[in-house]
Write a protein that holds these residues in place. Sequence first.
Motif, mmCIF file in Angstrom:
data_model
loop_
_atom_site.group_PDB
_atom_site.id
_atom_site.type_symbol
_atom_site.label_atom_id
_atom_site.label_comp_id
_atom_site.label_asym_id
_atom_site.label_seq_id
_atom_site.Cartn_x
_atom_site.Cartn_y
_atom_site.Cartn_z
ATOM 1 N N ILE A 1 0.838 -1.203 0.000
ATOM 2 C CA ILE A 1 0.000 0.000 0.000
ATOM 3 C C ILE A 1 0.873 1.254 0.000
ATOM 4 O O ILE A 1 0.750 2.135 -0.862
ATOM 5 C CB ILE A 1 -0.955 -0.001 1.210
ATOM 6 C CG1 ILE A 1 -1.953 -1.155 1.105
ATOM 7 C CG2 ILE A 1 -1.686 1.342 1.300
ATOM 8 C CD1 ILE A 1 -2.831 -1.312 2.327
ATOM 9 N N ILE A 2 1.788 1.340 0.973
ATOM 10 C CA ILE A 2 2.627 2.540 1.087
ATOM 11 C C ILE A 2 3.639 2.612 -0.046
ATOM 12 O O ILE A 2 3.753 3.629 -0.749
ATOM 13 C CB ILE A 2 3.339 2.551 2.453
ATOM 14 C CG1 ILE A 2 2.311 2.681 3.579
ATOM 15 C CG2 ILE A 2 4.358 3.694 2.510
ATOM 16 C CD1 ILE A 2 2.896 2.638 4.976
ATOM 17 N N ILE A 3 4.378 1.512 -0.245
ATOM 18 C CA ILE A 3 5.431 1.516 -1.264
ATOM 19 C C ILE A 3 4.819 1.553 -2.662
ATOM 20 O O ILE A 3 5.349 2.215 -3.568
ATOM 21 C CB ILE A 3 6.342 0.296 -1.076
ATOM 22 C CG1 ILE A 3 7.075 0.409 0.265
ATOM 23 C CG2 ILE A 3 7.337 0.152 -2.222
ATOM 24 C CD1 ILE A 3 7.850 -0.837 0.661
ATOM 25 N N GLY A 4 3.686 0.837 -2.854
ATOM 26 C CA GLY A 4 3.034 0.844 -4.159
ATOM 27 C C GLY A 4 2.524 2.217 -4.546
ATOM 28 O O GLY A 4 2.749 2.687 -5.672
ATOM 29 N N ILE A 5 1.842 2.896 -3.624
ATOM 30 C CA ILE A 5 1.309 4.227 -3.925
ATOM 31 C C ILE A 5 2.449 5.213 -4.153
ATOM 32 O O ILE A 5 2.431 5.992 -5.119
ATOM 33 C CB ILE A 5 0.377 4.704 -2.799
ATOM 34 C CG1 ILE A 5 -0.901 3.850 -2.777
ATOM 35 C CG2 ILE A 5 0.027 6.183 -2.973
ATOM 36 C CD1 ILE A 5 -1.826 4.159 -1.618
ATOM 37 N N LEU A 6 3.463 5.174 -3.281
ATOM 38 C CA LEU A 6 4.602 6.078 -3.467
ATOM 39 C C LEU A 6 5.323 5.800 -4.781
ATOM 40 O O LEU A 6 5.647 6.724 -5.540
ATOM 41 C CB LEU A 6 5.571 5.930 -2.298
ATOM 42 C CG LEU A 6 5.142 6.513 -0.951
ATOM 43 C CD1 LEU A 6 6.159 6.168 0.129
ATOM 44 C CD2 LEU A 6 4.991 8.034 -1.053
ATOM 45 N N GLY A 7 5.570 4.511 -5.056
ATOM 46 C CA GLY A 7 6.324 4.172 -6.255
ATOM 47 C C GLY A 7 5.591 4.476 -7.537
ATOM 48 O O GLY A 7 6.171 5.036 -8.477
ATOM 49 N N GLU A 8 4.291 4.137 -7.615
ATOM 50 C CA GLU A 8 3.547 4.299 -8.869
ATOM 51 C C GLU A 8 3.014 5.716 -9.081
ATOM 52 O O GLU A 8 2.790 6.124 -10.229
ATOM 53 C CB GLU A 8 2.380 3.314 -8.909
ATOM 54 C CG GLU A 8 2.793 1.859 -9.115
ATOM 55 C CD GLU A 8 1.664 1.015 -9.671
ATOM 56 O OE1 GLU A 8 1.242 1.256 -10.821
ATOM 57 O OE2 GLU A 8 1.187 0.120 -8.935
ATOM 58 N N THR A 9 2.802 6.471 -7.993
ATOM 59 C CA THR A 9 2.178 7.792 -8.166
ATOM 60 C C THR A 9 3.104 8.960 -7.832
ATOM 61 O O THR A 9 2.911 10.057 -8.371
ATOM 62 C CB THR A 9 0.910 7.908 -7.287
ATOM 63 O OG1 THR A 9 1.268 7.827 -5.899
ATOM 64 C CG2 THR A 9 -0.076 6.785 -7.604
ATOM 65 N N VAL A 10 4.092 8.760 -6.958
ATOM 66 C CA VAL A 10 4.989 9.862 -6.587
ATOM 67 C C VAL A 10 6.324 9.731 -7.304
ATOM 68 O O VAL A 10 6.796 10.658 -7.965
ATOM 69 C CB VAL A 10 5.205 9.915 -5.056
ATOM 70 C CG1 VAL A 10 6.140 11.063 -4.685
ATOM 71 C CG2 VAL A 10 3.872 10.071 -4.337
ATOM 72 N N GLY A 11 6.952 8.582 -7.164
ATOM 73 C CA GLY A 11 8.253 8.357 -7.801
ATOM 74 C C GLY A 11 8.827 7.042 -7.317
ATOM 75 O O GLY A 11 8.664 6.683 -6.150
ATOM 76 N N TRP A 12 9.496 6.322 -8.233
ATOM 77 C CA TRP A 12 10.005 5.000 -7.867
ATOM 78 C C TRP A 12 10.968 5.066 -6.690
ATOM 79 O O TRP A 12 10.937 4.217 -5.795
ATOM 80 C CB TRP A 12 10.692 4.360 -9.069
ATOM 81 C CG TRP A 12 9.799 4.170 -10.255
ATOM 82 C CD1 TRP A 12 9.861 4.813 -11.457
ATOM 83 C CD2 TRP A 12 8.676 3.280 -10.349
ATOM 84 N NE1 TRP A 12 8.856 4.396 -12.300
ATOM 85 C CE2 TRP A 12 8.115 3.446 -11.646
ATOM 86 C CE3 TRP A 12 8.083 2.370 -9.480
ATOM 87 C CZ2 TRP A 12 7.007 2.729 -12.083
ATOM 88 C CZ3 TRP A 12 6.972 1.646 -9.915
ATOM 89 C CH2 TRP A 12 6.453 1.832 -11.195
ATOM 90 N N SER A 13 11.834 6.062 -6.652
ATOM 91 C CA SER A 13 12.812 6.157 -5.567
ATOM 92 C C SER A 13 12.141 6.367 -4.220
ATOM 93 O O SER A 13 12.656 5.931 -3.183
ATOM 94 C CB SER A 13 13.805 7.295 -5.840
ATOM 95 O OG SER A 13 13.140 8.542 -5.925
ATOM 96 N N TRP A 14 10.973 7.015 -4.221
ATOM 97 C CA TRP A 14 10.225 7.189 -2.973
ATOM 98 C C TRP A 14 9.748 5.834 -2.452
ATOM 99 O O TRP A 14 9.810 5.563 -1.249
ATOM 100 C CB TRP A 14 9.036 8.120 -3.199
ATOM 101 C CG TRP A 14 9.417 9.565 -3.310
ATOM 102 C CD1 TRP A 14 9.881 10.194 -4.421
ATOM 103 C CD2 TRP A 14 9.384 10.528 -2.271
ATOM 104 N NE1 TRP A 14 10.139 11.516 -4.146
ATOM 105 C CE2 TRP A 14 9.840 11.756 -2.831
ATOM 106 C CE3 TRP A 14 8.997 10.508 -0.930
ATOM 107 C CZ2 TRP A 14 9.933 12.921 -2.090
ATOM 108 C CZ3 TRP A 14 9.072 11.676 -0.185
ATOM 109 C CH2 TRP A 14 9.544 12.868 -0.757
ATOM 110 N N GLY A 15 9.274 4.991 -3.347
ATOM 111 C CA GLY A 15 8.815 3.669 -2.927
ATOM 112 C C GLY A 15 9.942 2.812 -2.407
ATOM 113 O O GLY A 15 9.847 2.230 -1.320
#
Length: 533
Positions: free
Chosen positions: A176-190
């Motif tokens: 949930i956290i890593i998926g949303i960050l990675g797909e919507t904010v930026g891969w490095s964030w995830g």
Amino acid sequence: MAIAESAPGVPADAKTLFGHPRALFMLFFAEMWERFSYYGMRAILVFYLTKHFLFAKDPSYAVYGAYTSLVYVTPVIGGYLADRYLGARKAVLAGGILIAIGHLMIALFEGPVGEQGIYLNGFYLALATIVIGTGFLKANISVLVGQLYARNDIRRDPAFSIFYMGINAGAWIGPIIIGILGETVGWSWGFGAAGIGMVLGQIVFVVFQRELHGVGRPVSPELLRKPVVAGLSREWIIYIAAFLSIGVAWWLIRSEGAVGLLLGGFSALTVALIVYLAVWTLPRVERDRIFAAMFLVALSPLFWALFEQAGSSLNVFTDERVDRVMLGWTVPASVFQSVNSAFIITLAPLFAGLWTWLAKRRLEPSVPLKFGIGLMLVGVGFIVLVAGATASGNGLTPALFIILLYMFHSMAELCFSPIGLSSMTRLSVASMTGLMMGTWFLATAAGNFIASVIAQATGGDNAGPDQVLHVYTSISWFSIGVGVLVVLVSPWVKRLMHLDLLDAPVDHAMLGEAGLAEPAAAGLDTRGETRTR
């Protein structure tokens, strides 16, 4: 022959929580954050390859399969090193540090979209670091759980179910956290969030490891500290070798065919070693238990080959062919990877209570029977998804059907994975516990490799819409058929486990490095048979 000194274990007067040693809950939280990192990164790995590095589907599945296979190969070596030298506690700590470094490295090597070169090789290097770290941590943290309890303690299976809740709490939050960050904010964030989660897990383990008391310490601290080469102790030689082996893992991740050969050769050698130790160093009862454990291990590749479609072909299926719009928001496909764990968290207490309730009434299904049920349920999950996709025709499959698939797979997992973890420690002997746990994960590695082959069979970028459904239908009925056969032979396998003798004086903690203590001292008669009390 002297009896090898064993870890003292958790004292009888140690403080408990909900009837279990408090160390169980420390391990729960440490493993929770490790699984947060692994499953969160796993949820976006194929998408990172296809949408950032612009890989086609087939090579993405190949990299995913090579990585997830190696993650479960290395615990065999890590388990052996912990058994012989490091002890499970040091192995878990060293592994956690390497995993944290690997996750943080991925965040630093993102680079521009479509540009590979140094960025892709840096990504592979980070994956290799995680692979080696997992080799130290994965099997040995489960060994620590098993060592908290006597072999005949009825709390063992419930304890592993509780521990499995920790695994799935992390596996639920991570996508949930890593998926949303990675797909919507930026891969490095995830990927950066995955690294932070791993650091938190190590903090929990270091701060509260006193709750382990004597469990997981090195078999011989003096031997471990003794200088061997150039003033370096065995412990530091192991750490240096682990660092150098990252380069080997880096090459293997790029070479799916080499991983297949490695798995085949490594599996053959491991099985040969276990059979040799069982036949030549163990009494009949302990030998039978090892053979029963190996039967369970042999079923593992099939289960995981189907179950692990989740991170590869099912992930892509969800992205391309499932209606993911909920309340006006298009849910990232990676977030659906958390559904399985949500069901595990919900159902695990019910299953743990059910097993305990049935055990007290002598009605609990045997371990092999549970495995047969699990194989049937994982097949049923695919049948449900195929039915939903077929009914939708050329339209998008309703999200309900992918959720139902994960519900059946979660029920199957609760009949399979925590029970398998518990059985490896219950049926093994002290000198082979890490090896057997590592072999369990080696079989899981084989399942992950086969999973990548199945994923590639579902078709690449140019495959027709019915290809994936045809593959899912075939594997589902095969799994159900094998499950039925396992149910039929389960009474014979149960007899090999000698459950009526688990409370005999022979205890796996009393067996030395060669696999067997002196017969009289270990509670055996001169024929090697276990005496009952």
